[in-house]
Design a protein around this motif. Sequence first.
Motif, PDB file in Angstrom:
ATOM      1  N   GLU A 188      27.633  32.433  84.320  1.00  0.00           N
ATOM      2  CA  GLU A 188      28.756  33.369  84.382  1.00  0.00           C
ATOM      3  C   GLU A 188      29.999  32.709  84.952  1.00  0.00           C
ATOM      4  O   GLU A 188      31.126  32.950  84.487  1.00  0.00           O
ATOM      5  CB  GLU A 188      28.362  34.595  85.198  1.00  0.00           C
ATOM      6  CG  GLU A 188      27.296  35.448  84.523  1.00  0.00           C
ATOM      7  CD  GLU A 188      26.940  36.689  85.325  1.00  0.00           C
ATOM      8  OE1 GLU A 188      27.590  36.946  86.365  1.00  0.00           O
ATOM      9  OE2 GLU A 188      26.010  37.411  84.904  1.00  0.00           O
ATOM     10  N   LEU A 189      29.826  31.862  85.967  1.00  0.00           N
ATOM     11  CA  LEU A 189      30.979  31.176  86.561  1.00  0.00           C
ATOM     12  C   LEU A 189      31.637  30.244  85.555  1.00  0.00           C
ATOM     13  O   LEU A 189      32.864  30.257  85.395  1.00  0.00           O
ATOM     14  CB  LEU A 189      30.543  30.399  87.805  1.00  0.00           C
ATOM     15  CG  LEU A 189      31.653  29.587  88.491  1.00  0.00           C
ATOM     16  CD1 LEU A 189      32.751  30.503  89.026  1.00  0.00           C
ATOM     17  CD2 LEU A 189      31.089  28.719  89.608  1.00  0.00           C
ATOM     18  N   VAL A 190      30.849  29.425  84.899  1.00  0.00           N
ATOM     19  CA  VAL A 190      31.407  28.479  83.922  1.00  0.00           C
ATOM     20  C   VAL A 190      32.141  29.230  82.815  1.00  0.00           C
ATOM     21  O   VAL A 190      33.260  28.858  82.414  1.00  0.00           O
ATOM     22  CB  VAL A 190      30.300  27.581  83.350  1.00  0.00           C
ATOM     23  CG1 VAL A 190      30.807  26.808  82.133  1.00  0.00           C
ATOM     24  CG2 VAL A 190      29.790  26.607  84.416  1.00  0.00           C
ATOM     25  N   ALA A 191      31.539  30.299  82.298  1.00  0.00           N
ATOM     26  CA  ALA A 191      32.182  31.080  81.237  1.00  0.00           C
ATOM     27  C   ALA A 191      33.507  31.661  81.720  1.00  0.00           C
ATOM     28  O   ALA A 191      34.503  31.671  80.981  1.00  0.00           O
ATOM     29  CB  ALA A 191      31.245  32.191  80.767  1.00  0.00           C
ATOM     30  N   GLU A 192      33.536  32.133  82.961  1.00  0.00           N
ATOM     31  CA  GLU A 192      34.765  32.701  83.513  1.00  0.00           C
ATOM     32  C   GLU A 192      35.839  31.636  83.685  1.00  0.00           C
ATOM     33  O   GLU A 192      37.003  31.831  83.295  1.00  0.00           O
ATOM     34  CB  GLU A 192      34.475  33.372  84.856  1.00  0.00           C
ATOM     35  CG  GLU A 192      35.692  34.026  85.510  1.00  0.00           C
ATOM     36  CD  GLU A 192      36.291  35.104  84.635  1.00  0.00           C
ATOM     37  OE1 GLU A 192      37.533  35.081  84.435  1.00  0.00           O
ATOM     38  OE2 GLU A 192      35.545  35.979  84.141  1.00  0.00           O
ATOM     39  N   LEU A 193      35.488  30.500  84.267  1.00  0.00           N
ATOM     40  CA  LEU A 193      36.486  29.457  84.523  1.00  0.00           C
ATOM     41  C   LEU A 193      37.072  28.901  83.231  1.00  0.00           C
ATOM     42  O   LEU A 193      38.247  28.527  83.190  1.00  0.00           O
ATOM     43  CB  LEU A 193      35.861  28.330  85.350  1.00  0.00           C
ATOM     44  CG  LEU A 193      35.382  28.707  86.755  1.00  0.00           C
ATOM     45  CD1 LEU A 193      34.875  27.479  87.486  1.00  0.00           C
ATOM     46  CD2 LEU A 193      36.475  29.406  87.561  1.00  0.00           C
ATOM     47  N   ARG A 194      36.277  28.848  82.186  1.00  0.00           N
ATOM     48  CA  ARG A 194      36.767  28.322  80.908  1.00  0.00           C
ATOM     49  C   ARG A 194      37.832  29.227  80.285  1.00  0.00           C
ATOM     50  O   ARG A 194      38.579  28.791  79.408  1.00  0.00           O
ATOM     51  CB  ARG A 194      35.603  28.120  79.944  1.00  0.00           C
ATOM     52  CG  ARG A 194      34.765  26.877  80.265  1.00  0.00           C
ATOM     53  CD  ARG A 194      33.507  26.805  79.395  1.00  0.00           C
ATOM     54  NE  ARG A 194      33.809  26.952  77.981  1.00  0.00           N
ATOM     55  CZ  ARG A 194      34.285  25.981  77.187  1.00  0.00           C
ATOM     56  NH1 ARG A 194      34.499  24.775  77.702  1.00  0.00           N
ATOM     57  NH2 ARG A 194      34.534  26.185  75.922  1.00  0.00           N
ATOM     58  N   ARG A 195      37.931  30.463  80.758  1.00  0.00           N
ATOM     59  CA  ARG A 195      38.942  31.384  80.259  1.00  0.00           C
ATOM     60  C   ARG A 195      40.325  31.075  80.819  1.00  0.00           C
ATOM     61  O   ARG A 195      41.331  31.554  80.282  1.00  0.00           O
ATOM     62  CB  ARG A 195      38.580  32.822  80.637  1.00  0.00           C
ATOM     63  CG  ARG A 195      37.389  33.420  79.936  1.00  0.00           C
ATOM     64  CD  ARG A 195      37.206  34.882  80.338  1.00  0.00           C
ATOM     65  NE  ARG A 195      38.430  35.643  80.195  1.00  0.00           N
ATOM     66  CZ  ARG A 195      39.166  36.122  81.199  1.00  0.00           C
ATOM     67  NH1 ARG A 195      38.790  35.906  82.454  1.00  0.00           N
ATOM     68  NH2 ARG A 195      40.270  36.814  80.976  1.00  0.00           N
ATOM     69  N   HIS A 196      40.389  30.300  81.873  1.00  0.00           N
ATOM     70  CA  HIS A 196      41.641  30.103  82.614  1.00  0.00           C
ATOM     71  C   HIS A 196      42.151  28.680  82.417  1.00  0.00           C
ATOM     72  O   HIS A 196      41.558  27.721  82.906  1.00  0.00           O
ATOM     73  CB  HIS A 196      41.421  30.394  84.098  1.00  0.00           C
ATOM     74  CG  HIS A 196      40.934  31.786  84.364  1.00  0.00           C
ATOM     75  ND1 HIS A 196      41.784  32.856  84.535  1.00  0.00           N
ATOM     76  CD2 HIS A 196      39.673  32.286  84.466  1.00  0.00           C
ATOM     77  CE1 HIS A 196      41.078  33.962  84.734  1.00  0.00           C
ATOM     78  NE2 HIS A 196      39.793  33.638  84.700  1.00  0.00           N
ATOM     79  N   LYS A 197      43.278  28.550  81.750  1.00  0.00           N
ATOM     80  CA  LYS A 197      43.842  27.228  81.478  1.00  0.00           C
ATOM     81  C   LYS A 197      44.258  26.498  82.746  1.00  0.00           C
ATOM     82  O   LYS A 197      44.319  25.269  82.767  1.00  0.00           O
ATOM     83  CB  LYS A 197      45.041  27.354  80.535  1.00  0.00           C
ATOM     84  CG  LYS A 197      44.684  27.740  79.111  1.00  0.00           C
ATOM     85  CD  LYS A 197      45.926  27.759  78.239  1.00  0.00           C
ATOM     86  CE  LYS A 197      45.584  28.110  76.803  1.00  0.00           C
ATOM     87  NZ  LYS A 197      46.801  28.134  75.930  1.00  0.00           N
ATOM     88  N   ASN A 198      44.575  27.257  83.790  1.00  0.00           N
ATOM     89  CA  ASN A 198      45.039  26.605  85.017  1.00  0.00           C
ATOM     90  C   ASN A 198      43.896  26.015  85.842  1.00  0.00           C
ATOM     91  O   ASN A 198      44.141  25.274  86.792  1.00  0.00           O
ATOM     92  CB  ASN A 198      45.848  27.585  85.878  1.00  0.00           C
ATOM     93  CG  ASN A 198      45.076  28.850  86.241  1.00  0.00           C
ATOM     94  OD1 ASN A 198      44.215  29.302  85.494  1.00  0.00           O
ATOM     95  ND2 ASN A 198      45.412  29.451  87.373  1.00  0.00           N
ATOM     96  N   VAL A 199      42.650  26.316  85.484  1.00  0.00           N
ATOM     97  CA  VAL A 199      41.506  25.788  86.239  1.00  0.00           C
ATOM     98  C   VAL A 199      41.091  24.446  85.655  1.00  0.00           C
ATOM     99  O   VAL A 199      40.644  24.357  84.508  1.00  0.00           O
ATOM    100  CB  VAL A 199      40.320  26.772  86.214  1.00  0.00           C
ATOM    101  CG1 VAL A 199      39.114  26.159  86.941  1.00  0.00           C
ATOM    102  CG2 VAL A 199      40.709  28.090  86.870  1.00  0.00           C
ATOM    103  N   THR A 200      41.234  23.393  86.457  1.00  0.00           N
ATOM    104  CA  THR A 200      40.987  22.039  85.957  1.00  0.00           C
ATOM    105  C   THR A 200      39.889  21.299  86.720  1.00  0.00           C
ATOM    106  O   THR A 200      39.707  20.107  86.520  1.00  0.00           O
ATOM    107  CB  THR A 200      42.282  21.208  86.020  1.00  0.00           C
ATOM    108  OG1 THR A 200      42.745  21.158  87.373  1.00  0.00           O
ATOM    109  CG2 THR A 200      43.360  21.803  85.128  1.00  0.00           C
TER     110      THR A 200
END
Length: 378
Positions: free
Chosen positions: A320-332
Motif C-alpha cells: 500500500e505504501l509503495v502504491a501510494e508513493l508512486r502516485r506523487h511525482k514529488n516523492v523521489t
Amino acid sequence: MKKTFLFIVMTAIAIGGWSQSILSEVFNLPDVRERLLGGDASLLPSYEQKGTVYRDAEGNAVGALDFFKQNGWDCIRVRLFVDPSKAPGINKGEGVCQDIDYVARFGKQIKQKGMKLMLDFHYSDTWADPGKQFIPHQWATHTEEALCDSVYAHTKASLMRMKAAGAEPELIQVGNEITNGMLWPVGKINHNESDNWDILCRMIESGTKACREVCPRSKIIIHTEKAGSWAITKRFYEELRRHRNDYDIIGLSYYPMWHRNMGVLSATLDSLERYFPFKDVMIVETAAYYSHDNDPWSKPDTYSEFYPISVDGQTMFTKELVAELRRHKNVTGLFWWFPEENASGKEVTKGNLNRGLFDNKTGCALPSLRELQKFKTR
C-alpha cells in the motif's frame, strides 16, 4: 537554438532554482527525476562482525549489501553520532555505536559497492528523535553561538573525514527528526509559539553551510516526523522558508503506528507539492511490524489496529505504501529503517524490534523486500 534551450534547462536544475517537476510541467518535458530506494542499515557492520548470516527467501546465504543492490536498492543511509561512547548503556544496547571511524569505514564499503550514501547527522551522543534531542557531552556548557559554531565545525570535520576515506555522501541530513527542534533545551521549539525558531534555523544554517563548503554537489535533507499532521509539517517548512534556510529535500518519517493512516500521508504529500513545489520529498524512514517475538516494549497485539502483526501484515503495508508513493511525482526516495535486523545469529541488540526485512528466527528475507522494488518501476 536547441542546445541553448537545453543548457538553460539543465542550468536551472543544477542551481536548484527550478525543480525537475516544475520544468516538466512548464516545458512539457518528461519527468526524469531519479527515484532512490534504500534503507538505514547503520548496524549492518556490527551484525557482520558477529558473523550473522543473511539469507534470501529460499534460505541461501547472501552478502547483505549485494543482496540489497540485487533487489533494486541504490542508496544506504547511515547515522552519525557526535560521541556515542557517552551514550547511556541502554541506548548502546539498542545500536548506538556509530562514531566517525565506524561510519567512514562503512561509507567506503557502500561506495565500493557502487551505491549512494545518505549521511544522517544526529547532533547528539545518542538517539535524536521527537522525544529527545540531547546536547552532546562535549558541548554541554556551550552558549547559543558556541552551539552553532560546534554544529558547523562538527559537520565540516566529519564530511572532510568522509571524503578522505573515499566515502563522500550524495545526500546529507542536517539533523534527525527535528520537528521539535534540536540541541535541547536551547534549540527546542513549540509549534504554538514563536520562541526559538531563530536559534533553530541558525543551527540548521550552520550545518548546511558546512555541507555546501565541503560537499557542494551533495543534496541536503531536512528531516521531520509529522507526516500525520499537515499543520505542523507546514509550519515547520514555512519557518525554514521565512528564515531563508538552504536545503534541497524535505525528508519525512512515516510509520503507520504513529503517523496515522495512508490517506493522511497522501494528503500531506499533496499539500507539500502545492505549498513547496520546488522541493522533492523523500520518505527517509518507514517500517512496520511482522512480529513482537522477544520484543520487550510491545504486547502481542500492540499496533495491530493498523496492520496485522504478521509477515502478511507487513507485506500489506509495504504494498500500500509503495502504491501510494508512486502516485506523487514529488516523492523521489523511499528508505526502510533498520532493514538489517537479524537475530538469527549472535546477539547484537538487547531484544528485537521485529520491523526489519529479515526474519529474526531464520535470517531469511521477508516478502516486503521484494515489494519495495516496485517503487523504482516506471
